[in-house]
Design a protein around this motif. Structure first.
Motif, PDB file in Angstrom:
ATOM      1  N   MET A   1      40.272  35.978  36.923  1.00 56.06           N
ATOM      2  CA  MET A   1      40.323  34.715  37.682  1.00 56.06           C
ATOM      3  C   MET A   1      39.404  34.797  38.897  1.00 56.06           C
ATOM      4  O   MET A   1      38.605  33.886  39.161  1.00 56.06           O
ATOM      5  CB  MET A   1      41.765  34.467  38.145  1.00 56.06           C
ATOM      6  CG  MET A   1      41.938  33.218  38.963  1.00 56.06           C
ATOM      7  SD  MET A   1      41.947  31.773  37.909  1.00 56.06           S
ATOM      8  CE  MET A   1      43.193  30.773  38.657  1.00 56.06           C
ATOM      9  N   ILE A   2      39.461  35.918  39.615  1.00 53.20           N
ATOM     10  CA  ILE A   2      38.659  36.057  40.834  1.00 53.20           C
ATOM     11  C   ILE A   2      37.187  36.242  40.472  1.00 53.20           C
ATOM     12  O   ILE A   2      36.288  35.753  41.158  1.00 53.20           O
ATOM     13  CB  ILE A   2      39.171  37.240  41.690  1.00 53.20           C
ATOM     14  CG1 ILE A   2      40.697  37.158  41.854  1.00 53.20           C
ATOM     15  CG2 ILE A   2      38.492  37.260  43.054  1.00 53.20           C
ATOM     16  CD1 ILE A   2      41.227  35.849  42.379  1.00 53.20           C
ATOM     17  N   ARG A   3      36.963  36.908  39.344  1.00 48.62           N
ATOM     18  CA  ARG A   3      35.589  37.096  38.877  1.00 48.62           C
ATOM     19  C   ARG A   3      34.949  35.742  38.531  1.00 48.62           C
ATOM     20  O   ARG A   3      33.775  35.494  38.810  1.00 48.62           O
ATOM     21  CB  ARG A   3      35.626  38.006  37.637  1.00 48.62           C
ATOM     22  CG  ARG A   3      34.375  38.815  37.443  1.00 48.62           C
ATOM     23  CD  ARG A   3      34.563  39.755  36.271  1.00 48.62           C
ATOM     24  NE  ARG A   3      33.328  40.471  36.000  1.00 48.62           N
ATOM     25  CZ  ARG A   3      33.074  41.059  34.853  1.00 48.62           C
ATOM     26  NH1 ARG A   3      33.959  41.039  33.873  1.00 48.62           N
ATOM     27  NH2 ARG A   3      31.937  41.681  34.677  1.00 48.62           N
ATOM     28  N   TRP A   4      35.762  34.876  37.914  1.00 48.76           N
ATOM     29  CA  TRP A   4      35.300  33.516  37.574  1.00 48.76           C
ATOM     30  C   TRP A   4      34.939  32.752  38.857  1.00 48.76           C
ATOM     31  O   TRP A   4      33.888  32.122  38.947  1.00 48.76           O
ATOM     32  CB  TRP A   4      36.416  32.814  36.785  1.00 48.76           C
ATOM     33  CG  TRP A   4      36.243  31.340  36.597  1.00 48.76           C
ATOM     34  CD1 TRP A   4      35.170  30.688  36.061  1.00 48.76           C
ATOM     35  CD2 TRP A   4      37.196  30.314  36.924  1.00 48.76           C
ATOM     36  NE1 TRP A   4      35.398  29.325  36.043  1.00 48.76           N
ATOM     37  CE2 TRP A   4      36.632  29.073  36.557  1.00 48.76           C
ATOM     38  CE3 TRP A   4      38.474  30.323  37.467  1.00 48.76           C
ATOM     39  CZ2 TRP A   4      37.294  27.862  36.749  1.00 48.76           C
ATOM     40  CZ3 TRP A   4      39.142  29.123  37.649  1.00 48.76           C
ATOM     41  CH2 TRP A   4      38.552  27.903  37.296  1.00 48.76           C
ATOM     42  N   LYS A   5      35.812  32.835  39.872  1.00 42.95           N
ATOM     43  CA  LYS A   5      35.547  32.145  41.142  1.00 42.95           C
ATOM     44  C   LYS A   5      34.306  32.736  41.815  1.00 42.95           C
ATOM     45  O   LYS A   5      33.499  32.010  42.415  1.00 42.95           O
ATOM     46  CB  LYS A   5      36.743  32.280  42.087  1.00 42.95           C
ATOM     47  CG  LYS A   5      38.021  31.660  41.554  1.00 42.95           C
ATOM     48  CD  LYS A   5      38.164  30.222  41.964  1.00 42.95           C
ATOM     49  CE  LYS A   5      39.452  29.657  41.371  1.00 42.95           C
ATOM     50  NZ  LYS A   5      39.878  28.405  41.859  1.00 42.95           N
ATOM     51  N   GLN A   6      34.177  34.066  41.731  1.00 40.50           N
ATOM     52  CA  GLN A   6      33.031  34.751  42.326  1.00 40.50           C
ATOM     53  C   GLN A   6      31.719  34.203  41.741  1.00 40.50           C
ATOM     54  O   GLN A   6      30.773  33.888  42.471  1.00 40.50           O
ATOM     55  CB  GLN A   6      33.167  36.261  42.051  1.00 40.50           C
ATOM     56  CG  GLN A   6      32.230  37.156  42.827  1.00 40.50           C
ATOM     57  CD  GLN A   6      32.532  38.629  42.543  1.00 40.50           C
ATOM     58  OE1 GLN A   6      32.611  39.037  41.376  1.00 40.50           O
ATOM     59  NE2 GLN A   6      32.695  39.428  43.581  1.00 40.50           N
ATOM     60  N   ALA A   7      31.704  34.073  40.399  1.00 42.46           N
ATOM     61  CA  ALA A   7      30.511  33.538  39.715  1.00 42.46           C
ATOM     62  C   ALA A   7      30.272  32.084  40.125  1.00 42.46           C
ATOM     63  O   ALA A   7      29.141  31.670  40.416  1.00 42.46           O
ATOM     64  CB  ALA A   7      30.695  33.629  38.204  1.00 42.46           C
ATOM     65  N   ASN A   8      31.364  31.315  40.194  1.00 43.31           N
ATOM     66  CA  ASN A   8      31.270  29.899  40.528  1.00 43.31           C
ATOM     67  C   ASN A   8      30.709  29.667  41.931  1.00 43.31           C
ATOM     68  O   ASN A   8      30.030  28.684  42.188  1.00 43.31           O
ATOM     69  CB  ASN A   8      32.659  29.264  40.386  1.00 43.31           C
ATOM     70  CG  ASN A   8      32.668  27.775  40.664  1.00 43.31           C
ATOM     71  OD1 ASN A   8      33.445  27.289  41.473  1.00 43.31           O
ATOM     72  ND2 ASN A   8      31.788  27.052  40.005  1.00 43.31           N
ATOM     73  N   MET A   9      30.965  30.621  42.829  1.00 44.45           N
ATOM     74  CA  MET A   9      30.495  30.493  44.211  1.00 44.45           C
ATOM     75  C   MET A   9      29.089  31.098  44.402  1.00 44.45           C
ATOM     76  O   MET A   9      28.575  31.148  45.507  1.00 44.45           O
ATOM     77  CB  MET A   9      31.491  31.150  45.174  1.00 44.45           C
ATOM     78  CG  MET A   9      32.809  30.378  45.263  1.00 44.45           C
ATOM     79  SD  MET A   9      34.116  31.261  46.131  1.00 44.45           S
ATOM     80  CE  MET A   9      33.571  31.056  47.831  1.00 44.45           C
ATOM     81  N   GLY A  10      28.520  31.582  43.294  1.00 46.10           N
ATOM     82  CA  GLY A  10      27.155  32.082  43.352  1.00 46.10           C
ATOM     83  C   GLY A  10      27.026  33.499  43.895  1.00 46.10           C
ATOM     84  O   GLY A  10      25.931  33.951  44.217  1.00 46.10           O
ATOM     85  N   PHE A  11      28.160  34.233  43.959  1.00 43.23           N
ATOM     86  CA  PHE A  11      28.103  35.609  44.447  1.00 43.23           C
ATOM     87  C   PHE A  11      27.779  36.571  43.312  1.00 43.23           C
ATOM     88  O   PHE A  11      28.043  36.277  42.137  1.00 43.23           O
ATOM     89  CB  PHE A  11      29.446  36.012  45.075  1.00 43.23           C
ATOM     90  CG  PHE A  11      29.807  35.251  46.319  1.00 43.23           C
ATOM     91  CD1 PHE A  11      28.904  35.135  47.366  1.00 43.23           C
ATOM     92  CD2 PHE A  11      31.046  34.651  46.450  1.00 43.23           C
ATOM     93  CE1 PHE A  11      29.233  34.433  48.520  1.00 43.23           C
ATOM     94  CE2 PHE A  11      31.396  33.944  47.591  1.00 43.23           C
ATOM     95  CZ  PHE A  11      30.475  33.835  48.632  1.00 43.23           C
ATOM     96  N   ALA A  12      27.263  37.742  43.677  1.00 35.52           N
ATOM     97  CA  ALA A  12      27.001  38.791  42.674  1.00 35.52           C
ATOM     98  C   ALA A  12      28.325  39.290  42.112  1.00 35.52           C
ATOM     99  O   ALA A  12      29.355  39.273  42.798  1.00 35.52           O
ATOM    100  CB  ALA A  12      26.240  39.939  43.330  1.00 35.52           C
ATOM    101  N   ASP A  13      28.301  39.739  40.852  1.00 32.66           N
ATOM    102  CA  ASP A  13      29.478  40.287  40.173  1.00 32.66           C
ATOM    103  C   ASP A  13      29.792  41.657  40.794  1.00 32.66           C
ATOM    104  O   ASP A  13      29.067  42.622  40.595  1.00 32.66           O
ATOM    105  CB  ASP A  13      29.153  40.420  38.671  1.00 32.66           C
ATOM    106  CG  ASP A  13      30.377  40.810  37.849  1.00 32.66           C
ATOM    107  OD1 ASP A  13      31.468  40.929  38.422  1.00 32.66           O
ATOM    108  OD2 ASP A  13      30.223  41.006  36.628  1.00 32.66           O
TER     109      ASP A  13
END
Length: 551
Positions: A469-481
């Motif tokens: 879930m947090i990884r999905w939000k991370q991607a959505n906000m344009g942050f690096a994995d």
């Protein structure tokens, strides 16, 4: 005095008088008098868990299913602090639950401050009531008051601290019987105002929230919808209050905005918000000079920048809906059925995704497979993760409390204990815990409890080796994995080490076979199911918003 008893005996008598069936927990040395008294109860069964959090989640889920207070026990200090998350889960989720914790002697102690925390002050902000028992003869009134508050709207968590020296002191009290209390009915003038606003509207819509999940409310809402033909959407916590196969169902607001059901709400000109609870943000945002919003609930609306309803109908929700239904006259100018096109488009979109039988398993396909496998009254208990959105959107709920998800505290770790409680309460129904690998590992030790209790239960683990879930939000906000992946144990061996059966999914067809096999065989089964979350961002954040906007 001939009729004296030790205070812990009186405490257990009071719990029996309240109808207590189970106490879940991990007792410690400060609970030993209470444990001794409990050992002689013919009515209450102690369910020993492997962590206090699991006990608290089970007690809260007992309250969620039955409307009666679930009871759990822990010792002082670390035992009590382990209850904190479960207390917040019950409090925000509206589940009646009582925590009993031990404490060192309060009149005279030789142990200094060893293990001593101010547990009552700690519990204060996250419960409806927290109290230290300072005399045995006060127990009947405090237990009765705690039960009353736990079950009164909005239900929630309560806490009683029973110190060691109070538990063993002689006393002569008796349980106080519960009073008969009827909830106040909505005021007729408020009902008339609401009816008048709905009748004037062209496209009224119902939004069914967490507070509507009460025994009579679903029945009254069904009658209201049948009489008026007004369509409805639900929040995540309102899911299942009305059968979602109903032709007027327009979807569940699983996403925050931009989904098909949000477009239907945007087109409506009168929103009847039933059982709105501030723990769930409303699936629409009010604007000054915007559409009429009618708040039907047990309590007045908490006003915030995006929620300030013009009409409020306050009182018992089922009775309020019944009063509105009795007064309302179906209008020829209502065109709410136009809104059905949004849900039809959503179904077509979801069905096309659900046919994708790739491996690792694609979430929309997984949701459809589980719906196909579960009987009408089967119960799925979701832990917390991105799959919760897929299930809230795509899993058709037929009956109340058959989709237990938590959109209040939204805590990880509750999926397995809530499924265990469901399997205990309803041994004749099929129950499945659906957990991410992250959430499962937070209370995985309760697998031993489930096996020891002889439960029939399937535990499905969605394995992506990440906090998805947090990884999905991370991607959505344009942050690096970064920082959200990990390794997992061999879940098959893990299950077997507890005496459960373990299975690993190898294809879509194999998943279908396993789901049937686990239900048919009984006992505790764990299914390790690899999932493909690669398209979460594209579908949930982009495709759905674009497709629904075109309508």
């Amino acid at each position: 005095m001939a009729d004296t008893k030790k205070a812990s005996d009186l405490f257990v008598e009071c719990l029996e008088a309240e109808g207590c069936e189970y106490i879940f927990g991990v007792p410690g040395e400060e609970n030993l008098d209470f444990l001794d008294s409990l050992s002689r109860s013919k009515q209450i069964r102690l369910i020993l868990t492997r962590h206090e959090q699991g006990a608290g989640f089970m007690a809260a889920t007992y309250g969620r299913h039955t409307g009666k207070t679930g009871v759990c026990i822990a010792t002082l200090g670390p035992g009590a602090t382990n209850f904190v998350t479960a207390a917040a889960y019950a409090q925000l989720g509206g589940m009646p639950m009582m925590m009993i914790t031990g404490q060192k002697p309060i009149k005279k102690s030789k142990q200094g401050r060893f293990q001593i925390l101010d547990v009552v002050s700690m519990m204060g902000p996250i419960t409806k009531y927290a109290h230290q028992l300072a005399a045995g003869d006060n127990i009947p009134s405090r237990v009765r008051e705690a039960y009353r508050l736990a079950e009164e709207e909005k239900p929630g968590a309560v806490h009683l601290e029973l110190p060691e020296d109070i538990a063993e002191e002689p006393c002569s009290g008796k349980p106080i019987p519960a009073s008969v209390a009827r909830r106040p009915s909505a005021e007729p003038k408020a009902v008339r105002q609401a009816v008048s606003a709905i009748e004037k509207a062209r496209k009224p819509i119902l939004v069914i929230g967490a507070g509507a999940n009460r025994k009579m409310t679903g029945r009254m809402l069904n009658q209201f919808i049948e009489k008026t033909g007004i369509p409805f959407v639900t929040t995540q916590m309102g899911k299942g209050v009305i059968d979602e196969r109903h032709p007027l169902f327009l979807g569940c607001a699983a996403l925050s905005a931009g989904d098909f059901c949000h477009r239907a709400i945007e087109e409506a000109d009168c929103i009847v918000n039933v059982g709105h609870d501030v723990i769930e943000k409303p699936p629409f945002f009010m604007k000054q000079e915007g559409v009429t919003v009618i708040h039907v609930s047990n309590r007045t609306a908490e006003v915030d920048p995006v929620y300030f309803p013009q009409i409020e109908v306050i009182g018992d929700i089922a009775n309020a809906v019944w009063q509105i239904k009795e007064d309302i006259v179906k209008q020829g100018h209502w065109s709410g059925s136009d809104l059905k096109r949004y849900h039809q488009a959503e179904l077509e979109h979801t069905q096309s995704l659900a046919k994708d039988d790739r491996f690792p398993i694609f979430p929309p396909h997984l949701v459809q497979q589980i719906r196909d496998a579960m009987p009408e009254d089967g119960i799925i208990c979701l832990d917390n993760g991105v799959y919760k959105i897929w299930f809230a959107r795509g899993y058709t709920a037929y009956l109340p409390n058959t989709v237990l998800l938590d959109n209040a505290l939204a805590t990880m770790g509750a999926g397995l204990p809530s499924a265990m409680m469901s399997a205990m309460l309803y041994p004749d129904r099929k129950v499945m815990a659906i957990c991410g690998d992250g959430g499962f590992m937070m209370n995985d030790q309760e697998m031993e409890t489930a096996v020891r209790l002889g439960l029939d239960l399937t535990v499905l683990i969605l394995n992506d080796s990440a906090y998805g879930m947090i990884r999905w939000k991370q991607a959505n906000m344009g942050f690096a994995d970064f920082g959200l992946t990990y390794g997992n144990p061999d879940f098959i061996k893990f299950a077997e080490s507890f005496g459960a059966k373990g299975h690993r999914v190898e294809s879509s067809e194999h998943l279908r076979t396993l789901l049937k096999q686990c239900q048919d065989e009984g006992g505790v089964h764990l299914i390790d199911c690899p999932v493909d979350y690669s398209e979460n961002d594209q579908i949930l954040n982009k495709d759905i918003k674009e497709l629904s906007k075109k309508l």
